[in-house]
Design a protein around this motif. Structure first.
Motif, mmCIF file in Angstrom:
data_model
loop_
_atom_site.group_PDB
_atom_site.id
_atom_site.type_symbol
_atom_site.label_atom_id
_atom_site.label_comp_id
_atom_site.label_asym_id
_atom_site.label_seq_id
_atom_site.Cartn_x
_atom_site.Cartn_y
_atom_site.Cartn_z
ATOM 1 N N LEU A 40 0.845 -1.191 0.000
ATOM 2 C CA LEU A 40 0.000 0.000 0.000
ATOM 3 C C LEU A 40 0.882 1.243 0.000
ATOM 4 O O LEU A 40 1.967 1.251 0.579
ATOM 5 C CB LEU A 40 -0.899 0.006 1.241
ATOM 6 C CG LEU A 40 -1.967 -1.089 1.285
ATOM 7 C CD1 LEU A 40 -2.649 -1.091 2.654
ATOM 8 C CD2 LEU A 40 -2.992 -0.897 0.184
ATOM 9 N N SER A 41 0.407 2.305 -0.638
ATOM 10 C CA SER A 41 1.167 3.541 -0.766
ATOM 11 C C SER A 41 1.355 4.221 0.585
ATOM 12 O O SER A 41 0.356 4.520 1.268
ATOM 13 C CB SER A 41 0.458 4.494 -1.727
ATOM 14 O OG SER A 41 1.007 5.789 -1.643
ATOM 15 N N PRO A 42 2.601 4.497 0.994
ATOM 16 C CA PRO A 42 2.836 5.225 2.256
ATOM 17 C C PRO A 42 2.176 6.595 2.270
ATOM 18 O O PRO A 42 1.728 7.062 3.318
ATOM 19 C CB PRO A 42 4.369 5.343 2.312
ATOM 20 C CG PRO A 42 4.871 4.222 1.464
ATOM 21 C CD PRO A 42 3.860 4.076 0.359
ATOM 22 N N ALA A 43 2.100 7.262 1.098
ATOM 23 C CA ALA A 43 1.486 8.592 1.030
ATOM 24 C C ALA A 43 0.004 8.513 1.372
ATOM 25 O O ALA A 43 -0.528 9.359 2.112
ATOM 26 C CB ALA A 43 1.683 9.183 -0.360
ATOM 27 N N ILE A 44 -0.674 7.506 0.839
ATOM 28 C CA ILE A 44 -2.102 7.346 1.117
ATOM 29 C C ILE A 44 -2.322 7.035 2.596
ATOM 30 O O ILE A 44 -3.235 7.585 3.238
ATOM 31 C CB ILE A 44 -2.692 6.223 0.235
ATOM 32 C CG1 ILE A 44 -2.753 6.689 -1.221
ATOM 33 C CG2 ILE A 44 -4.075 5.817 0.728
ATOM 34 C CD1 ILE A 44 -3.297 5.650 -2.178
ATOM 35 N N ILE A 45 -1.475 6.166 3.155
ATOM 36 C CA ILE A 45 -1.607 5.807 4.562
ATOM 37 C C ILE A 45 -1.358 7.024 5.460
ATOM 38 O O ILE A 45 -2.055 7.243 6.452
ATOM 39 C CB ILE A 45 -0.627 4.672 4.926
ATOM 40 C CG1 ILE A 45 -0.932 3.422 4.090
ATOM 41 C CG2 ILE A 45 -0.715 4.352 6.408
ATOM 42 C CD1 ILE A 45 -2.337 2.901 4.235
ATOM 43 N N SER A 46 -0.375 7.842 5.108
ATOM 44 C CA SER A 46 -0.086 9.044 5.897
ATOM 45 C C SER A 46 -1.261 10.014 5.854
ATOM 46 O O SER A 46 -1.635 10.605 6.879
ATOM 47 C CB SER A 46 1.177 9.726 5.368
ATOM 48 O OG SER A 46 2.304 8.894 5.514
ATOM 49 N N ASP A 47 -1.834 10.210 4.665
ATOM 50 C CA ASP A 47 -2.999 11.096 4.547
ATOM 51 C C ASP A 47 -4.169 10.559 5.351
ATOM 52 O O ASP A 47 -4.867 11.310 6.049
ATOM 53 C CB ASP A 47 -3.403 11.242 3.079
ATOM 54 C CG ASP A 47 -2.439 12.112 2.295
ATOM 55 O OD1 ASP A 47 -1.628 12.802 2.927
ATOM 56 O OD2 ASP A 47 -2.500 12.093 1.051
ATOM 57 N N LEU A 48 -4.386 9.260 5.246
ATOM 58 C CA LEU A 48 -5.474 8.629 5.988
ATOM 59 C C LEU A 48 -5.263 8.811 7.492
ATOM 60 O O LEU A 48 -6.208 9.143 8.227
ATOM 61 C CB LEU A 48 -5.556 7.138 5.648
ATOM 62 C CG LEU A 48 -6.553 6.305 6.464
ATOM 63 C CD1 LEU A 48 -7.975 6.797 6.251
ATOM 64 C CD2 LEU A 48 -6.433 4.827 6.099
ATOM 65 N N ALA A 49 -4.021 8.624 7.944
ATOM 66 C CA ALA A 49 -3.716 8.772 9.369
ATOM 67 C C ALA A 49 -3.988 10.203 9.835
ATOM 68 O O ALA A 49 -4.540 10.425 10.917
ATOM 69 C CB ALA A 49 -2.259 8.397 9.635
ATOM 70 N N PHE A 50 -3.611 11.172 9.011
ATOM 71 C CA PHE A 50 -3.824 12.576 9.389
ATOM 72 C C PHE A 50 -5.307 12.871 9.586
ATOM 73 O O PHE A 50 -5.710 13.429 10.620
ATOM 74 C CB PHE A 50 -3.251 13.508 8.326
ATOM 75 C CG PHE A 50 -3.614 14.951 8.543
ATOM 76 C CD1 PHE A 50 -2.935 15.709 9.478
ATOM 77 C CD2 PHE A 50 -4.649 15.545 7.817
ATOM 78 C CE1 PHE A 50 -3.277 17.046 9.694
ATOM 79 C CE2 PHE A 50 -4.994 16.868 8.025
ATOM 80 C CZ PHE A 50 -4.305 17.617 8.971
ATOM 81 N N TRP A 51 -6.125 12.523 8.602
ATOM 82 C CA TRP A 51 -7.549 12.837 8.689
ATOM 83 C C TRP A 51 -8.235 12.029 9.793
ATOM 84 O O TRP A 51 -9.146 12.522 10.472
ATOM 85 C CB TRP A 51 -8.230 12.587 7.346
ATOM 86 C CG TRP A 51 -7.845 13.594 6.317
ATOM 87 C CD1 TRP A 51 -7.080 13.389 5.203
ATOM 88 C CD2 TRP A 51 -8.174 14.994 6.319
ATOM 89 N NE1 TRP A 51 -6.899 14.566 4.507
ATOM 90 C CE2 TRP A 51 -7.556 15.563 5.168
ATOM 91 C CE3 TRP A 51 -8.897 15.813 7.171
ATOM 92 C CZ2 TRP A 51 -7.680 16.916 4.857
ATOM 93 C CZ3 TRP A 51 -9.011 17.160 6.869
ATOM 94 C CH2 TRP A 51 -8.407 17.694 5.723
ATOM 95 N N THR A 52 -7.788 10.797 9.976
ATOM 96 C CA THR A 52 -8.377 9.968 11.024
ATOM 97 C C THR A 52 -8.062 10.525 12.405
ATOM 98 O O THR A 52 -8.941 10.642 13.261
ATOM 99 C CB THR A 52 -7.852 8.524 10.917
ATOM 100 O OG1 THR A 52 -8.188 7.983 9.635
ATOM 101 C CG2 THR A 52 -8.463 7.649 12.004
ATOM 102 N N VAL A 53 -6.800 10.888 12.629
ATOM 103 C CA VAL A 53 -6.389 11.419 13.933
ATOM 104 C C VAL A 53 -7.027 12.774 14.191
ATOM 105 O O VAL A 53 -7.521 13.047 15.299
ATOM 106 C CB VAL A 53 -4.855 11.524 14.007
ATOM 107 C CG1 VAL A 53 -4.431 12.296 15.257
ATOM 108 C CG2 VAL A 53 -4.237 10.138 14.023
ATOM 109 N N ALA A 54 -7.043 13.651 13.185
ATOM 110 C CA ALA A 54 -7.649 14.970 13.356
ATOM 111 C C ALA A 54 -9.129 14.838 13.717
ATOM 112 O O ALA A 54 -9.615 15.499 14.657
ATOM 113 C CB ALA A 54 -7.489 15.791 12.075
#
Length: 258
Positions: A40-54
């Protein structure tokens, strides 16, 4: 118990916020490592983590405010001071999952694959974040005389001072560390099984997370001193939600096993 980690002039770093940040980055590091294994793309996971945590922080703070609404109506500026302590994980989980669901649909990703991916990291982040709770004195336990009772002395702590209390923050932390280990081992187990049988469905690891987290939260809640039972005189709202989590976890696991 040190609510304030560092104070340099007008700059104050709260221990609670520090540990929440450590938990976030540790969880993200674990999730990104496993994402590579799942291609899985690290960029997608990072974006997902940001929106999920926020979204999770907003939800967790919102539920905390609702729990103590009269206080925040009198002190509205404290509503945004989440770094001092005061997040309800159940609210964070709900809002975080909601944000994840919309993100996954927008980017046409596999929801259950990502749910399994983040589950061990989520438990690890909680375990570290609870150390912040202990430092801030929030989520404290009932008075007790057990040998491992703790006494809060710092005037900035949210817990009652000079009273031996159950260290429920550490109970939660230990339980979440244990859950993180179980989920990590389960994640690796199912990854290896999919190498032989790609048809094995995703979702079991996240189902385990829901069930295990619900159980630890339900039972440790009985030792909490900052919770007011509102159902049947002995159950809190969080415990009712925990039962829902346990049942949901069992249903998802059985459905994904068939």
């Amino acid at each position: 118990m040190h609510p304030i980690l560092i104070r340099i002039g007008p700059i104050t770093i709260y221990t609670y916020g520090f540990w929440v940040a450590i938990g976030f980055f540790a969880a993200l590091a674990l999730i990104l490592k496993e994402a590579k294994r799942e291609n899985l793309s690290p960029a997608i996971i990072s974006d997902l983590a940001f929106w999920t945590v926020a979204s999770g922080i907003i939800g967790a703070r919102l539920v905390y405010i609702i729990y103590d609404l009269p206080h925040f109506l009198k002190h509205p500026l404290e509503i945004i001071a989440f770094w001092k302590g005061g997040l309800v994980f159940i609210g964070g989980l709900f809002f975080g999952l909601l944000a994840s669901f919309f993100y996954v649909r927008r980017h046409h990703l596999k929801f259950w694959q990502l749910a399994d991916l983040i589950a061990p990291g989520l438990a690890l982040g909680q375990a570290l974040g609870r150390i912040g709770c202990f430092s801030a004195g929030c989520c404290y336990g009932k008075p007790t005389h057990v040998p491992w009772a703790v006494v809060f002395k710092n005037l900035n702590a949210l817990a009652p001072l000079d009273i031996p209390l159950h260290p429920t923050q550490l109970y939660h932390s230990f339980a979440c560390f244990l859950i993180a280990i179980i989920l990590f081992c389960s994640q690796r187990h199912y990854f290896n099984k999919r190498l032989l049988d790609p048809a094995i469905p995703y979702g079991r690891v996240f189902a385990l997370y829901l069930g295990l987290h619900g159980m630890q939260r339900f039972f440790i809640e009985f030792f909490r001193g900052d919770i007011k039972p509102i159902f049947f005189g002995w159950l809190s709202l969080t415990q009712i939600i925990s039962v829902f989590m346990i049942v949901s976890g069992c249903i998802i696991y059985l459905k994904k096993k068939s």
